[in-house]
Design a protein around this motif. Structure first.
Motif, short mmCIF file in Angstrom:
data_model
loop_
_atom_site.label_atom_id
_atom_site.label_comp_id
_atom_site.label_asym_id
_atom_site.label_seq_id
_atom_site.Cartn_x
_atom_site.Cartn_y
_atom_site.Cartn_z
N SER A 137 0.83 -1.21 0.00
CA SER A 137 0.00 0.00 0.00
C SER A 137 0.86 1.25 0.00
O SER A 137 0.58 2.23 -0.72
N LEU A 151 2.43 6.42 -7.20
CA LEU A 151 1.48 7.33 -7.85
C LEU A 151 1.76 8.79 -7.50
O LEU A 151 1.71 9.66 -8.37
N ARG A 152 2.05 9.05 -6.24
CA ARG A 152 2.25 10.45 -5.82
C ARG A 152 3.51 11.04 -6.45
O ARG A 152 3.54 12.22 -6.81
N ARG A 153 4.55 10.20 -6.59
CA ARG A 153 5.83 10.72 -7.08
C ARG A 153 6.13 10.32 -8.53
O ARG A 153 7.21 10.60 -9.03
N ARG A 154 5.19 9.63 -9.15
CA ARG A 154 5.31 9.22 -10.56
C ARG A 154 6.61 8.46 -10.82
O ARG A 154 7.31 8.70 -11.81
N ASN A 214 10.72 1.13 0.53
CA ASN A 214 9.83 2.12 1.13
C ASN A 214 10.64 3.23 1.78
O ASN A 214 10.32 4.42 1.66
N HIS A 263 13.25 5.29 -1.28
CA HIS A 263 12.44 5.06 -2.49
C HIS A 263 13.10 5.67 -3.72
O HIS A 263 13.57 6.81 -3.68
N PHE A 304 1.15 4.24 -2.94
CA PHE A 304 1.09 5.67 -2.65
C PHE A 304 2.33 6.39 -3.18
O PHE A 304 2.23 7.42 -3.86
N GLN A 305 3.51 5.82 -2.91
CA GLN A 305 4.76 6.45 -3.34
C GLN A 305 4.88 6.48 -4.86
O GLN A 305 5.32 7.46 -5.45
N SER A 311 11.95 7.03 -6.16
CA SER A 311 11.28 8.21 -6.69
C SER A 311 12.17 9.44 -6.61
O SER A 311 12.03 10.37 -7.42
#
Length: 291
Positions: free
Chosen positions: A32, A39-42, A251, A254, A36-37, A256
């Motif tokens: 989960s 999608l939020r940070r592409r 996590n 990351h 989030f990471q 990102s």
């Protein structure tokens, strides 16, 4: 539960419902967070990684279902658990391979790589796809439950795991050589970006996956009546815990950050180019010239 045509058993012990539920919850939590990471940070390079996390989650949910069927296990939950947990690390590996290419791009250090960046991802992801297909097809063949199907499936799975180990081993050599070379002669870009913690995370995750893959090779080589298959604890120590560790590592650190820095650098580069064009135009106008 044994099959009339062979000594095949779904489980050689009464699987622990508590352990399956605990790891399903833990994989749900980290998957989960990855969703989030991502999608939020592409951070699109982490899509295969996230899918692998979903495989782990579904695999342990299926295992929990199988635990509730003891001793009258059915094929569905068993094969879902076995197959998804088996192939999930290949998806983790795909994102890890792509990450090294991004690090090379960010640091401007492609010249230090044994393999050109454009070929690096293709080579290792290609090997990873081969490993994934071999392991998944081998797991599917084993569902036939006959002695011949089990032996053939196990051999194919072992072959897929060996392919994964060989590619991962070579990948670590490529990463280490790049790291050593750029450490000796840093590029200007490498001095301003936090690439080292990302490559160290890459090493840690790769080693955990290697240990897990070696365990799986030994497990399948021992055969259907092997010591490792007879004791559930080894599955959790050398697979579930290690793969959970890989997910949590990414996590915390990351990739990102790499993606964001690359996008920022691209935008800055485009802005600099536009500013240069604008300056040329203004200078030309000031001198009465034409552009």
């Amino acid at each position: 539960m044994a099959n009339d045509n062979s000594n095949f058993k779904f489980f050689h012990y009464d699987p622990s419902l508590a352990a399956a539920v605990i790891f399903a919850i833990l994989f749900f939590a980290t998957a989960s967070m990855h969703a989030f990471q991502l999608l939020r940070r592409r951070a699109w390079l982490m899509i295969p990684f996230f899918i692998g996390g979903c495989f782990e989650l579904i695999g342990y949910i299926a295992r929990a279902i199988a635990c509730r069927q003891t001793p009258n296990w059915t094929l569905g939950p068993f094969i879902v658990n076995t197959l998804l947990v088996l192939v999930a690390p290949a998806l983790f590996a795909a994102s890890i391979y792509m990450l090294l290419g991004r690090i090379m791009l960010l640091t401007g250090g492609e010249q230090y790589s044994m393999i050109r960046r454009r070929w690096l991802t293709k080579l290792f992801v290609g090997g990873d796809v081969l490993s994934f297909l071999m392991q998944s097809s081998g797991g599917g063949i084993m569902a036939g439950k006959t002695a011949k199907a089990i032996d053939l499936g196990q051999n194919i799975v072992v072959g897929g795991l060996v392919v994964q180990i060989l590619f991962f081993g070579f990948f670590l050599v490529v990463a280490a050589v790049f790291h050593l070379r750029i450490g000796r002669k840093p590029t200007a870009e490498s001095r301003d970006v936090p690439w080292k913690r990302h490559i160290n995370t890459l090493y840690a995750a790769s080693i955990l996956i290697l240990i897990r893959s070696i365990f799986r090779v030994v497990e399948y080589r021992q055969g259907n009546d092997g010591y490792l298959l007879d004791h559930e604890v080894f599955l959790y120590i050398f697979d579930a815990v290690l793969m959970l560790g890989v997910m949590v590592l990414f996590n915390v650190v990351h990739p990102s950050e790499i993606s964001i820095l690359l996008r920022r650098g691209k935008v800055l580069g485009q802005s600099s180019q536009l500013n240069s064009i604008t300056n040329v135009r203004e200078n030309a106008k000031g001198d009465g010239g034409q552009v």
